[in-house]
Each structure stands twice: as structure tokens, then as C-alpha cells.
Design an enzyme around this catalytic site. Structure first.
Site, short mmCIF file in Angstrom:
data_model
loop_
_atom_site.label_atom_id
_atom_site.label_comp_id
_atom_site.label_asym_id
_atom_site.label_seq_id
_atom_site.Cartn_x
_atom_site.Cartn_y
_atom_site.Cartn_z
N PRO A 77 0.82 -1.22 0.00
CA PRO A 77 0.00 0.00 0.00
C PRO A 77 0.85 1.27 0.00
CG PRO A 77 -0.86 -1.58 1.57
CD PRO A 77 0.45 -2.13 1.08
N CYS A 78 0.52 2.18 -0.87
CA CYS A 78 1.32 3.40 -1.03
C CYS A 78 0.78 4.57 -0.21
CB CYS A 78 1.39 3.80 -2.50
SG CYS A 78 -0.20 4.30 -3.19
#
Length: 110
Positions: A77-78
Site C-alpha cells: 500500500p502506497c
């Protein structure tokens, strides 16, 4: 010959779509994502059994798949690092999931 793939943070299968566009044959050995709607979409589009789907990367024991995967992919997840997010980095639980990816790389490797 088909590639045996494992994916985490699988989403709706962008990587799998790339393989299809390149006309590369593959088997999904396992996939993982924590969104129930993503799972529905993934199951509608790809051949995977319930026992090889994981809702939580922390619960995925990579040792089960050692020497069964040709290609392991995942984009953690960014949101923890993105300028669109709050940029809490490793102070955000989602930011720590990169270490789960690394754990699996080590477990899946030879």
C-alpha cells in the site's frame, strides 16, 4: 509452459492482466487482498481456489508455497508514503506491510 505466480496486494489483478496482454500463460498459485469486493472481482476473473486466497498478508505462510512459485509480485500500500496520503511512512500500519512482503520473499526463495 505456464508461469506459476503468487501475488499479494493483488487488487483486481492488474499484474495478471499484463500477463494476459503479453499472451503469457500462468497459474495463480495464491493471491492476497483485504477487500471483500476486490476478492469478488478477482474470483470472477481468475482461476483460484478459496484455500489459496488470503485476506491478510500477515496470515499467509509462504513456506507452504516454497519452490512452487516462478514469479512473486506485490505492490504494498502506497497511502503511507504518497503525497496524496498523510505521509506517515512506517508510522502508519499500512506502511509496515512492506516488511510482510519481504518476509514472504525470504520464505518463498530457495
Amino acid at each position: 509452459m505456464k508461469l506459476n505466480i503468487g501475488t499479494v496486494f493483488s487488487g483486481i489483478g492488474a499484474f495478471e492482466q499484463a500477463l494476459e496482454k503479453m499472451n503469457l500463460a500462468y497459474n495463480v498459485i495464491f493471491a492476497c487482498d483485504n477487500d471483500k469486493y476486490v476478492k469478488q472481482s478477482y474470483f470472477a476473473n481468475y482461476d483460484i481456489s478459496e484455500e489459496n486466497w488470503y485476506n491478510d498478508i500477515i496470515q499467509l505462510n509462504g513456506s507452504k508455497y516454497k519452490n512452487k512459485i516462478d514469479l512473486f509480485v506485490g505492490g504494498s500500500p502506497c497511502q503511507s508514503f504518497s503525497s496524496i496520503g498523510f505521509q506517515k511512512g512506517l508510522d502508519d500500519d499500512r506502511g509496515l506491510l512492506i516488511f510482510e512482503f519481504i518476509r514472504l520473499v525470504n520464505r518463498l526463495g530457495t
